[in-house]
Design an enzyme around this catalytic site. Sequence first.
Site, PDB file in Angstrom:
ATOM      1  N   GLY A  44      21.662  54.823   1.035  1.00  0.00           N
ATOM      2  CA  GLY A  44      21.414  56.141   1.583  1.00  0.00           C
ATOM      3  C   GLY A  44      21.284  57.154   0.476  1.00  0.00           C
ATOM      4  CG  LEU A  49      26.348  49.781   4.262  1.00  0.00           C
ATOM      5  CD1 LEU A  49      27.637  50.571   4.422  1.00  0.00           C
ATOM      6  CD2 LEU A  49      25.472  49.931   5.512  1.00  0.00           C
ATOM      7  CE  LYS A  70      27.839  55.599   4.540  1.00  0.00           C
ATOM      8  NZ  LYS A  70      27.662  56.854   5.336  1.00  0.00           N
ATOM      9  CG  ASP A 165      20.921  63.394  10.641  1.00  0.00           C
ATOM     10  OD1 ASP A 165      19.760  63.628  11.034  1.00  0.00           O
ATOM     11  OD2 ASP A 165      21.170  62.801   9.575  1.00  0.00           O
TER      12      ASP A 165
END
Length: 207
Positions: A44, A49, A70, A165
């Site tokens: 990301g 991850l 993560k 989001d």
Amino acid sequence: FSDSGRVNDGLFKATDCKTLTHEESFQSDIHEEDLAIGRRIGSGAFGALHHAVFSSSIGTKVVEREVAVKFLTITPENESTARHDFFQEVAVLQSLNHANVLGYVGSITRGEKLCLVTEYMQNGPLLKYLQETGAPKQRSAIKIALCIAQGMAYIHDDAGMVHRDLKASNVLLSDKCEAKICDFGLTRVVPNADEVLMTAETGTYRW
């Protein structure tokens, strides 16, 4: 949207929605040595991850479970935003408990290797799943949509938060195509659910 911030008769103020981040109050609740880090399964804006196996003790037994880890990647350019979103997500996941919200396992919040550990979702992001398998059959589509609706209803109505989001890449699927909502870095708490509020423009515009 007028300059006064009024839409219809509701006053929308970004400052009325509160964050949950108080970095100094966080304590690590798992140990790095309890994680066997495996393959990279995604990335990301602020990190990678990984699939991992988490070992924990229940009485005299050692229990192993698959998890997703993560890791936060901090650079001079993103440090402020990355740390804020990381601790924001930790705080939110610690406070939520629902079948259609990604489950919190633990976090390491001290030292150089900051990471968030959650349950592992075998089929990954909904967006990737759809791109690889095509449109689901009607029964599966209804199941996924219902899971998302139930998760969002819990977040909004029971937890008093706005996700801000929601998109296909922020919905994860289990091996049974059960959907769970993830990625809470932009989430805000709405202090008064009876008021109509809007935060500042945020999220992913195409969604």
